[in-house]
Design an enzyme around this catalytic site. Structure first.
Site, short mmCIF file in Angstrom:
data_model
loop_
_atom_site.label_atom_id
_atom_site.label_comp_id
_atom_site.label_asym_id
_atom_site.label_seq_id
_atom_site.Cartn_x
_atom_site.Cartn_y
_atom_site.Cartn_z
N HIS A 42 0.87 -1.18 0.00
CA HIS A 42 0.00 0.00 0.00
C HIS A 42 0.90 1.23 0.00
CE1 HIS A 42 -2.83 2.97 1.72
NE2 HIS A 42 -3.82 2.15 1.37
N ASP B 97 2.92 -4.80 8.12
CA ASP B 97 1.67 -4.05 7.99
C ASP B 97 0.52 -5.06 8.06
OD1 ASP B 97 -0.59 -2.75 7.12
OD2 ASP B 97 0.31 -1.87 5.33
N GLN C 291 -4.55 -5.40 6.56
CA GLN C 291 -5.45 -6.28 5.81
C GLN C 291 -5.50 -7.70 6.35
OE1 GLN C 291 -7.56 -5.33 3.44
NE2 GLN C 291 -6.84 -3.22 3.64
N LYS D 197 -10.80 -1.72 10.20
CA LYS D 197 -10.82 -2.96 9.41
C LYS D 197 -11.36 -4.12 10.25
CE LYS D 197 -7.93 -0.90 6.35
NZ LYS D 197 -8.28 -0.49 4.98
N CYS E 193 -4.64 2.41 -3.78
CA CYS E 193 -3.41 2.90 -3.15
C CYS E 193 -2.28 1.88 -3.30
CB CYS E 193 -3.63 3.23 -1.67
SG CYS E 193 -4.69 4.66 -1.40
#
Length: 404
Positions: free
Chosen positions: A121, A198, A201, A224, A362
């Site tokens: 991202h 990260d 997600q 999320k 993104c």
């Protein structure tokens, strides 16, 4: 027993209509919906406990402080951090990444190297580019293949004694690919590099254990995970958080202030300047309670059913191409219809009450790799149904008829 119809009753927004049609919400990779159990916590906080935290002697302040710090412990338990002060509240994943990137400005020079992946991202690309501009360090990229997977053999080649930092996402937001982070973490540590994962997600689908992973930093966003927007977390190993300088200066992050010198507070407050999103933090904890009550194993199994079903049904449409075909992926399908711009497909779907995301998500380097302007992205959650997927398939066919 996993009962999707019962679960759907917890989400008020799923009963509304859009353009006169029942809402089909397939934009979960951008933001998940919020159950009434979390909404009730937000209402209760502002109705009964609203006050600033940590410094007040009055009852409301002490109540708000207790609720906020209880939420920190819930996050610690969920991600299995060793200590609660290794959990830093932030405004979200982007804030968390920038906090770490800013701190490493003190540690890097022109001979040092940073590695990111081609699946990132923008929020896990741009801060490191900015860090390289400030320090003279070099940015290197793990390439991807046609299936949307990282070419791990190239990662092995990129690693060297000059590698100081490695940053990859656990799951690609654009393609759903689950990256082999255990291998990447281990190899990074072999050369003495720190690693940030990260988890924006991955965290809605996978329950990570930061101690088992032996990761140095892990970041995530509440929105999320069925929580509110504007709040997230940074997990950092205690030894790293003690080394990093504060990201922002102000109230709460200080021990003592004079005009001659300021000393900083202990963890976690050293990184939490100013009045935080108190209600957001408390609601983050409530959202984790909600999802853990359902169970992440049950969530993952059901979402895999949705992914398999949607993949099979969509691939029956002539001219439809799916991007990101890794064997290991979460419930995300990025696709295009031959000769039709993804924005146009998304517009037709919206008129049928179906919410998808269109564009580059993104993740422009991924789109450049495939030489496409973007994709239509349908991302599923545990409150979605196969009947909704049938509606998506019918909607895509209608868009194809109208736009061809």
């Amino acid at each position: 027993m996993f009962n999707v119809n019962s679960i759907r009753q917890d989400f008020p927004i799923l009963s509304r209509k859009v353009h006169g049609k029942p809402l089909v919400y397939f934009d979960n990779a951008a933001t998940s919906q919020t159950p009434k159990q979390v909404i009730d916590v937000i209402v209760e906080y502002y109705s009964k406990h609203n006050a600033n935290i940590h410094r007040g002697v009055h009852a409301l302040s002490q109540e708000a402080t207790d609720l906020y710090e209880q939420a920190r412990k819930k996050i610690q338990t969920h991600f299995n951090a060793a200590k609660s002060h290794e959990i830093i509240f932030t405004s979200g994943t982007t804030h968390s990444i920038n906090l770490v990137a800013n701190g490493f400005s003190n540690f890097l020079g022109k001979n040092d190297e940073i590695i990111v992946s081609a699946l990132e991202h923008h929020s896990n690309i741009v801060p490191w580019q900015m860090l390289c501009e400030r320090t003279g360090a070099k940015l290197k990229v793990i390439p991807m293949n046609n299936e949307g997977e990282l070419v791990i053999s190239e990662f092995d080649t990129l690693l060297s004694k000059n590698t100081k930092l490695v940053f990859v996402n656990h799951v690609s937001n654009a393609l759903g690919t689950v990256n082999p982070i255990e291998y990447i973490i281990g190899k990074a540590h072999e050369v003495g590099a720190a690693i940030l994962i990260d988890g924006a997600q991955s965290s809605p689908h996978i329950k990570p254990d930061v101690q088992a992973l032996d990761v140095d930093f892990y970041v995530a966003s509440a929105h999320k995970l069925c929580g509110p927007t504007g709040v997230g977390m940074l997990y950092g190993k205690e030894e790293w958080l003690k080394k990093l300088p504060p990201y922002q200066g102000g109230g709460e992050m200080i021990a003592e202030v004079t005009f001659e010198k300021t000393t900083y507070a202990d963890l976690p407050h050293k990184f939490e300047a100013g009045t935080p999103n108190i209600c957001g933090g408390i609601a983050f904890g409530a959202a984790l309670d909600y999802m853990n009550n359902i169970g992440f194993e049950a969530i993952a199994a059901y979402e895999q059913e949705l992914l398999d079903y949607a993949t099979k049904e969509l691939l029956m449409i002539d001219g439809l191409k799916i991007y990101g075909t890794s064997e290991h992926k979460t419930a995300v399908i990025s696709f295009n219809l031959e000769g039709i711009h993804p924005y146009d497909v998304g517009t037709i779907l919206d008129q049928q009450g179906i919410a998808v995301r269109t564009g580059h998500h993104c993740a422009q380097p991924i789109m450049d790799y495939y030489n496409i302007p973007g994709t239509v992205r349908a991302s599923f959650s545990f409150y979605n149904t196969k009947e909704e997927i049938d509606a998506l398939v019918s909607g895509v066919k209608k868009a194809q008829r109208m736009l061809s």
